[in-house]
Design a protein around this motif. Structure first.
Motif, PDB file in Angstrom:
ATOM      1  N   ARG A  82      64.705  -0.091  28.964  1.00 12.78           N
ATOM      2  CA  ARG A  82      63.682  -0.402  27.984  1.00 12.78           C
ATOM      3  C   ARG A  82      63.601  -2.116  27.910  1.00 12.78           C
ATOM      4  NH1 ARG A  82      64.168  -2.517  22.620  1.00 12.78           N
ATOM      5  NH2 ARG A  82      62.342  -1.841  21.565  1.00 12.78           N
ATOM      6  N   ARG A  87      61.227  -2.857  31.107  1.00 11.88           N
ATOM      7  CA  ARG A  87      59.834  -2.483  30.876  1.00 11.88           C
ATOM      8  C   ARG A  87      59.190  -3.345  29.888  1.00 11.88           C
ATOM      9  NH1 ARG A  87      57.841   0.080  26.869  1.00 11.88           N
ATOM     10  NH2 ARG A  87      59.913   0.896  25.825  1.00 11.88           N
ATOM     11  N   THR A  88      59.784  -3.712  28.715  1.00 15.33           N
ATOM     12  CA  THR A  88      59.397  -4.650  27.556  1.00 15.33           C
ATOM     13  C   THR A  88      59.037  -5.826  28.213  1.00 15.33           C
ATOM     14  OG1 THR A  88      61.487  -5.113  26.456  1.00 15.33           O
ATOM     15  CG2 THR A  88      60.032  -3.368  25.673  1.00 15.33           C
ATOM     16  N   SER A 125      53.826  -0.402  28.821  1.00 11.70           N
ATOM     17  CA  SER A 125      54.461   0.816  27.740  1.00 11.70           C
ATOM     18  C   SER A 125      55.136   1.911  28.232  1.00 11.70           C
ATOM     19  CB  SER A 125      52.839   1.235  27.278  1.00 11.70           C
ATOM     20  OG  SER A 125      52.566   2.105  28.453  1.00 11.70           O
ATOM     21  N   GLN A 126      55.678   2.757  27.363  1.00  9.98           N
ATOM     22  CA  GLN A 126      56.434   3.850  27.911  1.00  9.98           C
ATOM     23  C   GLN A 126      55.530   4.884  28.610  1.00  9.98           C
ATOM     24  OE1 GLN A 126      58.154   5.306  24.087  1.00  9.98           O
ATOM     25  NE2 GLN A 126      60.256   4.405  24.845  1.00  9.98           N
ATOM     26  N   ASN A 131      66.300  -7.228  23.604  1.00 11.24           N
ATOM     27  CA  ASN A 131      65.727  -6.195  23.048  1.00 11.24           C
ATOM     28  C   ASN A 131      65.372  -6.207  21.302  1.00 11.24           C
ATOM     29  OD1 ASN A 131      65.995  -4.246  24.985  1.00 11.24           O
ATOM     30  ND2 ASN A 131      68.284  -3.734  24.494  1.00 11.24           N
ATOM     31  N   LEU A 183      62.428 -11.360  22.151  1.00  5.80           N
ATOM     32  CA  LEU A 183      61.551 -11.003  23.192  1.00  5.80           C
ATOM     33  C   LEU A 183      60.343 -11.982  23.098  1.00  5.80           C
ATOM     34  CD1 LEU A 183      60.973  -9.354  25.804  1.00  5.80           C
ATOM     35  CD2 LEU A 183      59.742  -7.755  24.286  1.00  5.80           C
TER      36      LEU A 183
END
Length: 139
Positions: free
Chosen positions: A23, A26-27, A32-33, A103, A108
């Protein structure tokens, strides 16, 4: 006669850690998921389960995730749960702090903005301001 209670299985700590690192990366990439899921040929719900650690990521799938996210497979295990025989002490705690920070939405956002600042002096001044604010009691 045995009673058939539904068993709620707790995710393994390593699976949770690997999921949180998926996660995080990815972020950090702004992905995106759904985009990650499409690259893997799975649903975004499956990616959600990987990221929560409720579904374990197989080795070939983790290799594919690493390739899509542009990190080595070992990156997902860094700063993770370790046995007492290989304990890294305070280093692992600092790693967890960084992961928790990145996170968070604020962490972020702050990180993305901070790395865009080219002037080293300004970056140091911002760090000094944040340290000063952290010492002040909140009102």
């Amino acid at each position: 006669m045995m009673s058939h209670k539904p068993q709620t299985k707790t995710p393994n700590a390593i699976d949770v850690h690997v999921g949180s690192r998926i996660r995080l990366q990815r972020t950090l990439k702004g992905m995106s998921q759904t985009t990650l899921a499409e690259g893997l040929g799975v649903t975004f719900q499956q990616v959600q389960k990987y990221e929560k650690g409720t579904n374990r990521v197989g080795s070939s799938r983790l290799q594919a995730i690493a390739s899509i996210l542009g990190v080595p497979v070992a990156w997902f295990f860094e700063e993770g749960p370790v046995s007492s025989s290989t304990s890294q002490g305070s280093e692992a705690g600092a790693g967890r702090e960084i992961t928790q920070f990145l996170n968070s939405v604020e962490g972020l956002s702050l990180n993305r903005a901070f790395v865009k600042i080219q002037d080293d002096k300004i970056r140091r001044k911002i760090v000094d301001v944040v340290k000063a604010l952290a010492r002040e009691p909140s009102e």
